[in-house]
Design a protein around this motif. Structure first.
Motif: not given
Length: 217
Positions: A6-9, A11-29
């Motif tokens: 977590i890079l920022y937090e 009461g209304e926001a979070l900024v996370v450090d998303k790792p490479a290879g992790l999709p936002i949405d679930r892949p169809r497969k």
């Protein structure tokens, strides 16, 4: 506890450090996705946070999440009104003749049965603007800072290819394979959102370790 930094937090926001290879949405497969981490990212709040914008699966770095519906609505409007400052760093598979500039190339989506969908630079597409600056060069690869004004799909990837003349290193759609890259080498390094009567949301993500394999630390 969440295993996503977590890079920022507040009461209304979070900024996370998303790792490479992790999709936002679930892949169809099927397979892992950011959804798997949202429950842990409640961090004591009743609601799970919601992603405000998109990062490609391969892209690492700053991802803003809203912690309630009112914040999500305001943050979405800030993105629509281009009030969010975003900085990325990417590895370009070639050398550049200039040190900085601005790319203005409209983008359009095309698709075919053989190759699926992709974005192209097209005069009749949606306007897209990216400022860029060369940060370093080593062994024919250039480290570039990108500051997109608009937020089109694959904008930086196409602007690198069509605007700078070289695709991003490791880009499986618009570039060529590189044995040193396991992904498209693009990282969202900084995000700033100004808010009325509140301190700005501001987060910085350090350069990932895999950039070091190209001599950039």
């Amino acid at each position: 506890m969440t295993d996503i930094p977590i890079l920022y937090e507040d009461g209304e926001a979070l900024v996370v450090d998303k790792p490479a290879g992790l999709p936002i949405d679930r892949p169809r497969k099927g397979g892992p996705a950011l959804d798997d981490h949202l429950e842990a990212l409640k961090l004591g709040f009743q609601r799970a946070p919601t992603p405000v914008h998109r990062l490609d699966q391969d892209t690492s770095g700053c991802l803003l999440l809203a912690r309630n519906p009112k914040a999500l609505k305001r943050f979405n409007k800030a993105f629509e009104d281009r009030l969010v400052e975003k900085e990325y760093v990417g590895l370009v598979a070639g050398t550049l003749g200039e040190d900085e500039g601005t790319i203005e190339l409209s983008l359009s989506k095309i698709s075919s049965a053989e190759k699926g969908w992709r974005m192209i630079a097209a005069k009749k597409g949606k306007p897209a603007i990216t400022h860029w600056r060369k940060l370093g060069e080593k062994d024919g690869v250039t480290l570039v800072e990108f500051r997109p004004v608009t937020g089109r799909t694959h904008q930086i990837r196409i602007h690198a290819l069509a605007g700078l003349g070289h695709a991003l290193v490791g880009d499986p759609v618009y570039g060529k394979p590189d044995p040193r890259a396991k992904r498209t080498m693009l990282h969202a390094t900084k995000l700033v959102m100004h808010r009325e009567n509140k301190t700005p949301i501001e987060a910085v993500s350090p350069l990932p370790a895999d950039f070091g394999g190209f001599g950039f630390a």
